[in-house]
Design a protein around this motif. Structure first.
Motif, PDB file in Angstrom:
ATOM      1  N   THR B  83      30.112  45.845  53.840  1.00  0.00           N
ATOM      2  CA  THR B  83      29.448  45.024  52.827  1.00  0.00           C
ATOM      3  C   THR B  83      29.772  45.538  51.428  1.00  0.00           C
ATOM      4  OG1 THR B  83      27.706  44.752  54.448  1.00  0.00           O
ATOM      5  CG2 THR B  83      27.237  43.978  52.233  1.00  0.00           C
ATOM      6  N   ARG B  87      31.710  43.310  48.522  1.00  0.00           N
ATOM      7  CA  ARG B  87      31.175  43.104  47.169  1.00  0.00           C
ATOM      8  C   ARG B  87      32.157  43.624  46.113  1.00  0.00           C
ATOM      9  NH1 ARG B  87      27.125  39.577  46.709  1.00  0.00           N
ATOM     10  NH2 ARG B  87      28.234  38.705  48.448  1.00  0.00           N
ATOM     11  N   LEU B  88      32.759  44.795  46.378  1.00  0.00           N
ATOM     12  CA  LEU B  88      33.705  45.363  45.403  1.00  0.00           C
ATOM     13  C   LEU B  88      34.902  44.434  45.220  1.00  0.00           C
ATOM     14  CD1 LEU B  88      33.741  49.151  46.352  1.00  0.00           C
ATOM     15  CD2 LEU B  88      32.883  48.149  44.234  1.00  0.00           C
ATOM     16  N   GLN B  90      34.963  41.211  45.704  1.00  0.00           N
ATOM     17  CA  GLN B  90      34.528  40.013  44.978  1.00  0.00           C
ATOM     18  C   GLN B  90      34.350  40.292  43.497  1.00  0.00           C
ATOM     19  OE1 GLN B  90      31.327  37.638  46.444  1.00  0.00           O
ATOM     20  NE2 GLN B  90      31.967  37.884  48.552  1.00  0.00           N
ATOM     21  N   ALA B  91      33.953  41.537  43.175  1.00  0.00           N
ATOM     22  CA  ALA B  91      33.700  41.849  41.768  1.00  0.00           C
ATOM     23  C   ALA B  91      34.996  42.152  41.020  1.00  0.00           C
ATOM     24  CB  ALA B  91      32.738  43.025  41.662  1.00  0.00           C
ATOM     25  N   PHE B  92      35.952  42.826  41.670  1.00  0.00           N
ATOM     26  CA  PHE B  92      37.117  43.304  40.921  1.00  0.00           C
ATOM     27  C   PHE B  92      38.428  42.636  41.320  1.00  0.00           C
ATOM     28  CE2 PHE B  92      33.942  46.680  40.788  1.00  0.00           C
ATOM     29  CZ  PHE B  92      33.797  46.791  39.416  1.00  0.00           C
ATOM     30  N   TYR B  94      38.741  39.146  42.609  1.00  0.00           N
ATOM     31  CA  TYR B  94      38.137  37.911  43.091  1.00  0.00           C
ATOM     32  C   TYR B  94      39.123  36.981  43.794  1.00  0.00           C
ATOM     33  CZ  TYR B  94      35.049  33.895  43.256  1.00  0.00           C
ATOM     34  OH  TYR B  94      34.301  32.840  43.689  1.00  0.00           O
ATOM     35  N   GLN B  98      38.939  35.760  47.742  1.00  0.00           N
ATOM     36  CA  GLN B  98      38.912  34.361  48.180  1.00  0.00           C
ATOM     37  C   GLN B  98      39.999  34.106  49.221  1.00  0.00           C
ATOM     38  OE1 GLN B  98      35.872  33.614  46.943  1.00  0.00           O
ATOM     39  NE2 GLN B  98      36.598  31.544  46.637  1.00  0.00           N
TER      40      GLN B  98
END
Lengths: 191, 202
Positions: B83, B87-88, B90-92, B94, B98
């Protein structure tokens, strides 16, 4: 003799608590950044949906949709002429949630096109919905009553050529567009 | 039986016990993300991060593990780090997150990680567990990047999105599509088996 169940599980309980705290911290720390990334992706689509749109002049408006307040985008060109509106929308697809951007003309009575932000439709069939042949076919259509018809037979302004072999996915996109068009209320009164 | 040392654990992961070609673990991710070198590299690094963290964590707790609760603890630890990685990304990264889509959360069920927790980390000390995780990570990286290089180069004429092959090369599109994953993996695996057997006979 077996130890007391709670004693046996003590490591699991401690770990679960510590991990929950770590995840909460990560989520709090990165939440805003992730939301920003998502918004940047949305904004980058606006000039593609409404050619000539100037991102610096894009205005974010609030609108009501099904008891929720959502952000929609009002796009202007470099000479401050209103080009239209871009509305983020989502709904059920064949496999999973489909996320779209819907572009309307300034009157909100006609579509200018759509853009598929995320989808998990059948590879090779339904996932063709991201291609321009499908997304551009929404331009000029009258939203609210549109439906997918047999490929090649779309004639009227409420008909869309379905993707070959993916009637449900195609109709799902039409349903999302119809639902959002009927439910959307700009805050301030106009449709 | 003598437990392997840190150096042996590390070297084993690279080729003799390569996760992709010798253990044949984690193939779901392998087949799914090797249509490009960049997603393959990202996947190997993400899996590696989870593997190293999970191995280290499990090794530190190994004295307190209850035999019947150990799998639960492995899964809990792995899921947490996955998890964090998700998140990392998605944050850095992106766009890459995707592109990888559901395969990042699916690292939770990647057998390479749980098998290393079971085989090595739950029995051996922290330095050995880390050496083992690093070795397996590099082995997985070799596996993924070699497959992705073949598929991207022959299927699209590019490597890491740089044009390599001339336009006259007939791009074998099928290699970029899901069947290409099976074809490439099968042929590569066959070649490696043939090579290893030939060496053993000699």
């Amino acid at each position: 003799m077996q130890a007391h169940p709670l004693k046996q599980a003590s490591l699991v309980i401690v770990l679960a608590t510590v991990f929950a705290l770590i995840l909460a911290a990560v989520q709090l720390g990165l939440r805003d950044r992730i939301a920003q990334n998502k918004q940047a992706q949305t904004l980058s689509q606006i000039p593609l949906l409404l050619p000539g749109a100037d991102l610096k002049k894009t205005v974010t408006l609030k609108a009501a949709l099904e008891q929720k307040t959502i952000a929609i985008y009002q796009a202007f060109d470099a000479n401050d002429r209103l080009l239209g509106y871009v509305v983020p929308a989502q709904g059920a697809g064949f496999n999973d949630q489909i996320e779209l951007l819907i572009a309307y003309d300034p009157s909100l009575q006609r579509l200018r096109g759509i853009s598929v932000i995320s989808q998990k439709e059948t590879p090779g069939l339904g996932d063709n919905m991201t291609k321009p042949a499908f997304t551009k076919s929404f331009a000029g259509k009258k939203p609210g009553q549109i439906h997918a018809v047999q490929p090649g037979f779309a004639a009227s302004e409420t008909e869309i050529d379905a993707l070959s072999g993916a009637t449900v996915s195609s109709q799902s996109v039409c349903n999302i567009v119809n639902r959002v068009t009927q439910g959307l209320r700009l805050q301030g009164g106009q449709p | 039986m003598q437990e392997p040392t840190a150096g042996e654990r590390f070297l084993n992961g690279l080729l003799p016990e390569n996760p992709t070609y010798r253990q044949m673990l984690g193939l779901c991710a392998t087949l799914a993300v090797t249509n490009g070198v960049k997603p393959a590299f990202t996947m190997a690094c993400s899996t590696g991060f989870v593997l190293i963290c999970a191995n280290a964590m499990i090794s530190l707790m190994r004295k307190h593990l209850q035999p019947h609760l150990r799998i639960l603890i492995f899964t809990l630890t792995i899921a947490t780090f996955v998890t964090v990685v998700d998140r990392l990304l998605q944050a850095f990264f992106y766009p890459m997150s995707q592109q990888l889509g559901p395969y990042v959360p699916l690292i939770i069920v990647n057998c390479i990680i749980i098998s290393r927790c079971e085989v090595c980390a739950s029995k051996q000390s922290l330095p050995i567990a880390i050496a083992d995780a690093v070795g397996q990570t590099l082995g997985f990286l070799i596996g993924l990047v070699s497959l992705a290089s073949l598929r991207e180069l022959l299927g699209n004429g590019t490597w890491c999105e740089f044009e390599i092959l001339p336009q006259s090369w007939p791009r074998w599109r099928i290699l970029m599509l899901p069947p290409g994953a099976f074809i490439t993996f099968g042929l590569t695996l066959g070649f490696i088996e043939w090579f290893v057997h030939r060496k053993q006979r000699a």
